[in-house]
Scaffold this active site. Sequence first.
Site, short mmCIF file in Angstrom:
data_model
loop_
_atom_site.label_atom_id
_atom_site.label_comp_id
_atom_site.label_asym_id
_atom_site.label_seq_id
_atom_site.Cartn_x
_atom_site.Cartn_y
_atom_site.Cartn_z
N ASP A 133 0.85 -1.19 0.00
CA ASP A 133 0.00 0.00 0.00
C ASP A 133 0.89 1.24 0.00
O ASP A 133 1.76 1.38 0.84
CB ASP A 133 -0.87 -0.04 1.26
N ASP A 164 -3.88 2.70 -5.25
CA ASP A 164 -2.65 2.68 -4.45
C ASP A 164 -2.41 1.40 -3.65
O ASP A 164 -1.59 1.38 -2.75
CB ASP A 164 -2.63 3.90 -3.50
N GLU A 165 -3.15 0.32 -3.96
CA GLU A 165 -2.84 -0.92 -3.22
C GLU A 165 -2.88 -2.17 -4.09
O GLU A 165 -3.61 -2.25 -5.07
CB GLU A 165 -3.68 -1.06 -1.96
#
Length: 405
Positions: A11, A105-106
């Site tokens: 993340d 974003d992960e």
Amino acid sequence: MSNERAIVHMDLDTFFVSCERLLDSRLIGKPVLIGGTSDRGVVASCSYEARKFGVHSAMPMRMAKQLCPEAIVLRGNSGVYSKFSNDVTEVIKESVPLYEKTSIDEFYIDLTGMDKFFGCHKLASELRQRIIKETGLPISFGLSINKTVSKIATGEAKPNNEINIIRGTEKPFLAPLSVKKIPMVGNVTYKTLCDLGVKRIQTVQEMPMELMHKVLGSNGLTIWKKANGIDNSPVVQYQERKSISTERTFGKDTTDVVKLKGLIIAMTENLAYQLRRGNKLTACVTFKIRYSDFQTYTQQKHIAYTAMDHNLIPAVLDLFYKLYNRRLLVRLIGVRFSHLVEGGQQINLFEDNQKHLSLIQSIDKLRERYGDRAVISAAGMEAKTISRWNPFNGEPPPLLANRHQ
């Protein structure tokens, strides 16, 4: 044992803020808020310096400014963030056999069996360092035997660090943490659990499974399993979808502009809903029209990343008015969204109009419950056969039914 799974959850830390800091180093070390900047805006991302004041994402911007008056407030630029996100994806893609990108974003990475060659923790560590070095973005990870434990571990590792949960220690690792750390425990569920006197994961571990089921239904079972470190869900290979589209051929060619406009609105609403369901945004809309003489025209328009009806409908109608020739019979119309990026929910927080966002979210909940034609705008009422199709499950779209007048 080679069949033991090794799952990494990665993340990017305060992703939007980190991107802005790469573009402007003066923001480093300062409290930064990103989101809709008007009074109706919402915080999409905030730096750790701002969090110390009690600010968190999805908080109204007005409230965040009150809590942290010296914060620097930025509008946010989804195009820039998508580019950085793609840079990180490229590094991961080149380095691992199987990864899933669950938002802008992960990532989940399946390193099962890789320990025969290098040791999974070493591999994940080297990948993390490579991402930091090549993109300049801070990133954290958790490594364990499944997605749930790894995701929770990442949360504990932050900011900019890593945690490896040794096989067999999942339960003791989870036990002291708040039940809020379990993915899928939102505010409502948390309150229900607090009313039962359940604050720590350990309490859930010690509860009989049946009791959790009785209180929270099937959700309770899932939470109980996650609290006990049990999660068999696979890492699903990530595939970037480039576009979604829908088109309609008329049973009888038409010049009825009211009917055409209604259908275009219904098609656009349907595609926008599919985008939101797939947590995606589009930056390019295309309209296509075919006349009875088979002459076909298309035109496209680049727009700011969005999945919101009130941005997309005017853009599509604008293209329709530019292409439409009133003297000709229309045989087919089509709408297409391309330049898709994932992570829509986060980026939608840049929407300045919180009312619009809340309304759309409420409508989508109704659609999920009663079908995607349950709530439509009055102008889209005419179009009864927009297909029910989820473009993110890999299936081809069904043929749209022709509607004879």
